[in-house]
Design a protein around this motif. Sequence first.
Motif, mmCIF file in Angstrom:
data_model
loop_
_atom_site.group_PDB
_atom_site.id
_atom_site.type_symbol
_atom_site.label_atom_id
_atom_site.label_comp_id
_atom_site.label_asym_id
_atom_site.label_seq_id
_atom_site.Cartn_x
_atom_site.Cartn_y
_atom_site.Cartn_z
ATOM 1 N N ALA A 18 0.705 -1.228 -0.049
ATOM 2 C CA ALA A 18 0.058 -0.105 0.073
ATOM 3 C C ALA A 18 0.754 1.329 0.011
ATOM 4 N N ARG A 19 2.065 1.124 0.845
ATOM 5 C CA ARG A 19 2.867 2.352 0.842
ATOM 6 C C ARG A 19 3.433 2.651 -0.399
ATOM 7 N N ILE A 20 3.809 1.673 -1.318
ATOM 8 C CA ILE A 20 4.460 1.757 -2.639
ATOM 9 C C ILE A 20 3.359 2.104 -3.731
ATOM 10 N N GLU A 21 2.185 1.390 -3.675
ATOM 11 C CA GLU A 21 1.577 1.387 -4.713
ATOM 12 C C GLU A 21 0.356 2.409 -4.503
ATOM 13 N N ASN A 22 -0.042 2.763 -3.414
ATOM 14 C CA ASN A 22 -1.333 3.801 -3.075
ATOM 15 C C ASN A 22 -2.464 3.487 -3.690
ATOM 16 N N PRO A 23 -2.979 2.239 -3.334
ATOM 17 C CA PRO A 23 -4.242 1.919 -4.108
ATOM 18 C C PRO A 23 -5.494 2.545 -3.440
ATOM 19 N N ILE A 24 -6.703 2.836 -4.410
ATOM 20 C CA ILE A 24 -7.611 3.574 -4.073
ATOM 21 C C ILE A 24 -8.514 2.652 -3.219
ATOM 22 N N ILE A 25 -8.539 1.410 -3.215
ATOM 23 C CA ILE A 25 -9.505 0.564 -2.550
ATOM 24 C C ILE A 25 -8.685 -0.837 -1.855
ATOM 25 N N THR A 26 -8.888 -0.991 -0.757
ATOM 26 C CA THR A 26 -8.361 -2.344 -0.269
ATOM 27 C C THR A 26 -9.371 -3.614 0.026
ATOM 28 N N ILE A 27 -9.509 -4.425 -0.437
ATOM 29 C CA ILE A 27 -10.049 -5.731 0.106
ATOM 30 C C ILE A 27 -9.306 -6.529 0.955
ATOM 31 N N LEU A 28 -9.671 -6.543 2.253
ATOM 32 C CA LEU A 28 -8.830 -7.022 3.257
ATOM 33 C C LEU A 28 -9.371 -8.133 4.238
ATOM 34 N N ASP A 29 -8.839 -9.536 4.042
ATOM 35 C CA ASP A 29 -9.467 -10.561 5.059
ATOM 36 C C ASP A 29 -9.122 -10.252 6.545
ATOM 37 N N ILE A 30 -10.076 -10.829 7.330
ATOM 38 C CA ILE A 30 -9.855 -10.768 8.757
ATOM 39 C C ILE A 30 -8.808 -11.665 9.216
ATOM 40 N N MET A 31 -8.869 -12.853 8.764
ATOM 41 C CA MET A 31 -8.036 -13.997 9.425
ATOM 42 C C MET A 31 -6.955 -14.059 8.577
ATOM 43 N N LEU A 32 -5.547 -13.231 8.889
ATOM 44 C CA LEU A 32 -4.518 -13.392 8.160
ATOM 45 C C LEU A 32 -3.430 -14.076 9.088
ATOM 46 N N PRO A 33 -2.300 -14.420 8.422
ATOM 47 C CA PRO A 33 -1.064 -14.901 9.241
ATOM 48 C C PRO A 33 -0.347 -13.381 9.818
ATOM 49 N N GLY A 34 0.441 -13.559 11.128
ATOM 50 C CA GLY A 34 0.867 -12.448 11.543
ATOM 51 C C GLY A 34 -0.179 -11.551 11.984
ATOM 52 N N ILE A 35 -0.121 -10.115 11.945
ATOM 53 C CA ILE A 35 -1.184 -9.361 12.339
ATOM 54 C C ILE A 35 -2.303 -9.536 11.487
ATOM 55 N N ASP A 36 -3.410 -9.376 12.298
ATOM 56 C CA ASP A 36 -4.864 -9.786 11.711
ATOM 57 C C ASP A 36 -5.368 -8.460 10.938
ATOM 58 N N GLY A 37 -6.354 -8.957 10.242
ATOM 59 C CA GLY A 37 -7.043 -7.754 9.420
ATOM 60 C C GLY A 37 -7.470 -6.566 10.195
ATOM 61 N N PHE A 38 -7.918 -6.812 11.367
ATOM 62 C CA PHE A 38 -8.307 -5.492 12.569
ATOM 63 C C PHE A 38 -7.222 -4.503 12.486
ATOM 64 N N LYS A 39 -5.944 -5.173 12.922
ATOM 65 C CA LYS A 39 -4.780 -4.414 12.943
ATOM 66 C C LYS A 39 -4.260 -3.797 11.737
ATOM 67 N N THR A 40 -4.486 -4.510 10.827
ATOM 68 C CA THR A 40 -3.918 -4.124 9.339
ATOM 69 C C THR A 40 -4.844 -2.995 9.126
ATOM 70 N N CYS A 41 -6.072 -3.135 9.174
ATOM 71 C CA CYS A 41 -7.081 -2.308 8.970
ATOM 72 C C CYS A 41 -6.748 -0.788 9.469
ATOM 73 N N GLU A 42 -6.547 -0.781 10.831
ATOM 74 C CA GLU A 42 -6.407 0.251 11.649
ATOM 75 C C GLU A 42 -4.995 1.017 11.074
ATOM 76 N N ILE A 43 -3.910 0.436 10.707
ATOM 77 C CA ILE A 43 -2.786 0.803 10.152
ATOM 78 C C ILE A 43 -3.011 1.478 8.911
ATOM 79 N N LEU A 44 -3.565 0.884 8.103
ATOM 80 C CA LEU A 44 -3.871 1.409 6.657
ATOM 81 C C LEU A 44 -4.600 2.609 7.088
ATOM 82 N N ARG A 45 -5.789 2.736 7.741
ATOM 83 C CA ARG A 45 -6.786 3.872 7.885
ATOM 84 C C ARG A 45 -6.010 5.080 8.439
ATOM 85 N N LYS A 46 -4.868 4.778 9.121
ATOM 86 C CA LYS A 46 -4.319 5.715 9.777
ATOM 87 C C LYS A 46 -3.358 6.469 8.780
#
Length: 229
Positions: A41-69
């Motif tokens: 996301a930091r490289i490509e700057n997409p306009i939309i993200t489709i994000l699964d909740i159940m992910l390896p490592g940090i989950d979708g909730f934390k990922t969403c929080e970081i992307l939103r900020k």
Amino acid sequence: MKKVLIIEDENSIRGFLKINFKRNNFVVIEAESGEKGIEKARIENPIITILDIMLPGIDGFKTCEILRKEFPKMGIIMLTARSQDMDKIMGLEFGADDYMIKPFNPLELIARVNSLLRRIVVNDGEYENNLIVSGDYKIDDKAMKAYKGDKELELTPKEYILMKIFMENSGKALSRDELLNMVWGYNYIGDTKVVDVNVRRLREKIEENSSSPKVIETVWGVGYRWRKK
């Protein structure tokens, strides 16, 4: 160029989504984990993200929080294999604009993405004033920007359209069902909890004290009302 980032650890689902988005003229970026998704996301700057909740490592909730900020204007749709209300509410609390429950119809997902895109796309040209004003609050609908005084508010696409609808209907009590239809569309499959979550998030950004709101009033047994100035 419409860029969509798909963060999904299941290859089959990611591939299925990639095919459908490419058929609809999207540039597709893929990631199999939250960490890699944030990097891309930091490289490509997409306009939309489709994000699964159940992910390896940090989950979708934390990922969403970081992307939103980092990308306050990005559209985020979360995917969940669970139907519990808590998962939906948590996704919205962390900054998602919408959610879909697996299995889902890809045509519905594309339709929701296109609806979200219409709220996001900003033209950087020069415009004449096209303002909606209520007290200290202002919306520049041509630039799709909202202000409190001279400070621009960092709103998600759904928060922006919600604030715009409130200000356009200043002093009018709007039911949850009305807000759901106006913001998410008549074909939205979900319940009115999504309205409450987004109103709470909007209050946190515009109210002096969100626990004692003075701008977006609760109309008990009905919904909400923007206080007329």
